[in-house]
Design an enzyme around this catalytic site. Structure first.
Site, PDB file in Angstrom:
ATOM      1  N   TYR A 462      93.658 -14.365  19.578  1.00  0.00           N
ATOM      2  CA  TYR A 462      92.718 -14.840  18.886  1.00  0.00           C
ATOM      3  C   TYR A 462      92.855 -15.643  17.465  1.00  0.00           C
ATOM      4  CZ  TYR A 462      91.658 -10.785  21.764  1.00  0.00           C
ATOM      5  OH  TYR A 462      91.834  -9.861  22.771  1.00  0.00           O
ATOM      6  N   HIS A 463      93.796 -16.494  17.500  1.00  0.00           N
ATOM      7  CA  HIS A 463      94.244 -17.279  16.305  1.00  0.00           C
ATOM      8  C   HIS A 463      94.175 -18.448  16.212  1.00  0.00           C
ATOM      9  CE1 HIS A 463      96.621 -13.138  15.006  1.00  0.00           C
ATOM     10  NE2 HIS A 463      95.154 -12.951  15.116  1.00  0.00           N
ATOM     11  N   PRO A 464      93.130 -19.056  16.937  1.00  0.00           N
ATOM     12  CA  PRO A 464      93.329 -20.698  16.657  1.00  0.00           C
ATOM     13  C   PRO A 464      92.887 -21.125  15.501  1.00  0.00           C
ATOM     14  CG  PRO A 464      91.141 -19.892  17.447  1.00  0.00           C
ATOM     15  CD  PRO A 464      92.067 -18.634  17.397  1.00  0.00           C
TER      16      PRO A 464
END
Length: 523
Positions: A462-464
């Site tokens: 979850y780190h775009p």
């Protein structure tokens, strides 16, 4: 102001981690309206740290998915993104880490002045209200930082990491970011402490600040090449707000490039395909998409000291009455930063240790039993992808293609990380807890078998970032003051401006970016 047009100094699009910062800082001296597509953050499950899994695919989640990924067995990868006041800081694991100094020095070396580690460290310290303080920390800032004592099984895993050769760190935001330790978290008194808690809510009593929820911005308005305001949709009605000074887009790595393209700022050919008039041809909008992938090694636990029964009635009562117990866990309680090989200039892999099975975001956990997860996250991916519009409908989800594992080296390093995870799990301090290897299983031993397992089961953590990157090259979208190239009165302030993904969890770096942007505007 409901149902009527309005004019303010600044319109802030999105009340996520960056938008809450901008709303607070700008409203100190100017009139600000912040527009959030999601609702209020009033659900009790947002406050309960261990209830993260209950927020996935809920009303507080944009619930995105990628297109099928060829290198991941054509799987579509679920992407949770926060859709409420606080944005993703209202649904994340609350890990408070900054990244490595090399991350920011690299940004500066690519022509982005003012972004070196020496420039941003004071900002990181300023935003903190750290339990412990010290040379590397700040006190009195908006974001409360708690450093929990590790529970029994987590402490044993840290001992095992040390036995396997990792340096034991008391502070993962200290002098070095290489070694194993307990994660500091954004919590206060056993509850989540989001960007909305730290920045937005304390400022809402100002006459200069208004926040509107369920307000989905559909278009940025331009007079020639100057942004003049936005249109938004709320409860089925259309509204317009004008900005005297600037429109500040804080939608995140997905929504910010989508909104720019819907408004005519982006790759001209792509906009023309969807019948969108071009305001500014910026081919980099939506490109440079980078993200962190994670894969777990999971073991059964022979002792009932995990989070797999955290939601039992006694534990629920303990949290409600005393704000303590297993429900205060951020799930990913400890971890480590390390290099896949000694030639790397800084850590390129990160462990997250979880006292639960945690298969596919927790959706596929066994119905019974206890387990623990420890697996590598790839911090410096060589693979990158892109994001495009599916249509000119502002309510349509965009086309997201991260092109995961398109670079062979990424897969090789994840396999290396899995082997290191096994070394830690098999160290003697875990002998009293370690049961059968549940995932990938003791029969998966060769590099080829492990690589196949990664392709079938790896997921985003979850780190775009990066889809409106800062810089001066042909693919840059914003300059180093975060102003959109080629237009006036428009900035992007969020994780999308990061040229490369930081080595670590991205929420606190995003808040730092917004604090930096507020400095630029004030200056």
């Amino acid at each position: 102001m409901t149902g009527v047009d309005a004019t303010v100094d600044y319109v802030v699009v999105g009340a996520g981690s960056a938008g809450c910062v901008m709303a607070n800082r700008l409203s100190e001296d100017a009139e600000v309206l912040v527009l959030e597509a999601g609702g209020p953050d009033e659900d009790r499950e947002i406050s309960i740290p261990a209830a993260i899994g209950d927020l996935y695919q809920s009303d507080y989640d944009w619930n995105y998915s990628t297109v099928p990924q060829p290198e991941l067995e054509n799987r579509e990868i679920y992407w949770p993104r926060g859709k409420a006041l606080g944005g993703s800081s209202s649904i994340n694991a609350m890990i408070h880490v900054r990244g490595h100094p090399l991350d920011y020095d690299t940004w500066a070396e690519r022509g982005n002045e003012g972004w070196r580690w020496a420039d941003v460290l004071p900002v990181f310290k300023r935003l903190e209200d750290d339990d412990y303080g010290g040379e590397y920390h700040g006190t009195g800032g908006p974001m409360h930082v708690h450093r929990p004592d590790p529970p029994e099984l987590t402490a044993a895993w840290l001992d095992a990491a040390e036995a396997a050769g990792f340096e034991r760190l008391e502070d993962l935001n200290g002098e070095t970011l290489e070694g194993a330790g307990t994660y500091p978290v954004s919590q206060r008194n056993g509850k989540r402490h989001s960007a909305a808690d730290g920045y937005l809510k304390p400022a809402l009593d100002r006459s200069t600040l208004q926040a509107r929820t369920h307000a989905h911005v559909t278009r940025i308005l331009f007079d020639d090449h100057e942004a003049t305001g936005v249109e938004y949709r709320q409860h089925g009605k259309e509204f317009r707000v004008d900005a005297r000074e600037e429109v500040v887009v804080c939608g995140g790595a997905v929504n910010s490039p989508q909104l720019l393209m819907l408004s005519g700022v982006g790759p001209a050919d792509h906009l023309a395909e969807h019948g969108i008039d071009v305001v500014q041809d910026l081919p980099g909008v939506g490109r440079n998409l980078q993200d962190h992938l994670s894969i777990g090694c999971i073991y059964e636990s022979t002792e009932p000291v995990t989070l797999d029964d955290a939601e039992s009635l006694p534990n629920v009562l303990r949290w409600f009455l005393l704000n303590s117990g297993p429900l205060t866990s951020n799930i990913a309680e400890a971890g480590a930063f390390f290099r896949s090989d000694s030639d790397r200039p800084a850590p390129d892999l990160q462990f997250h240790f979880i006292r639960a099975f945690y298969k596919r975001h927790g959706f596929d956990n066994p119905a019974e039993g206890h387990g623990f997860f420890a697996g590598p996250t790839l911090l410096t991916p060589e693979s990158s992808g892109y994001l495009e519009l599916r249509s000119a409908d502002p309510m349509a989800k965009p086309f997201i293609d991260p092109q995961y594992l398109s670079a062979d080296a990424d897969l090789e390093r994840l396999v290396t990380g899995m082997r290191r995870a096994r070394e830690v799990a098999e160290a003697s301090p875990l002998d009293a807890y370690r049961g059968r290897e549940h995932w990938p299983g003791a029969d998966v031993t060769t590099d080829e078998e492990m690589a196949d397992f990664v392709r079938r089961h790896v997921e985003t953590i979850y780190h775009p970032v990066g889809t409106c990157k800062m810089g001066e090259d042909d693919m840059a979208v914003v300059d180093d003051d975060l102003r959109v190239h080629g237009v006036e009165g428009l900035r992007v302030v969020d994780a999308s401006v990061m040229p490369t993904v930081p080595r670590g969890n991205t929420n606190i770096p995003t808040i730092m970016v917004a604090e930096r942007a507020a400095d630029f505007l004030a200056g």
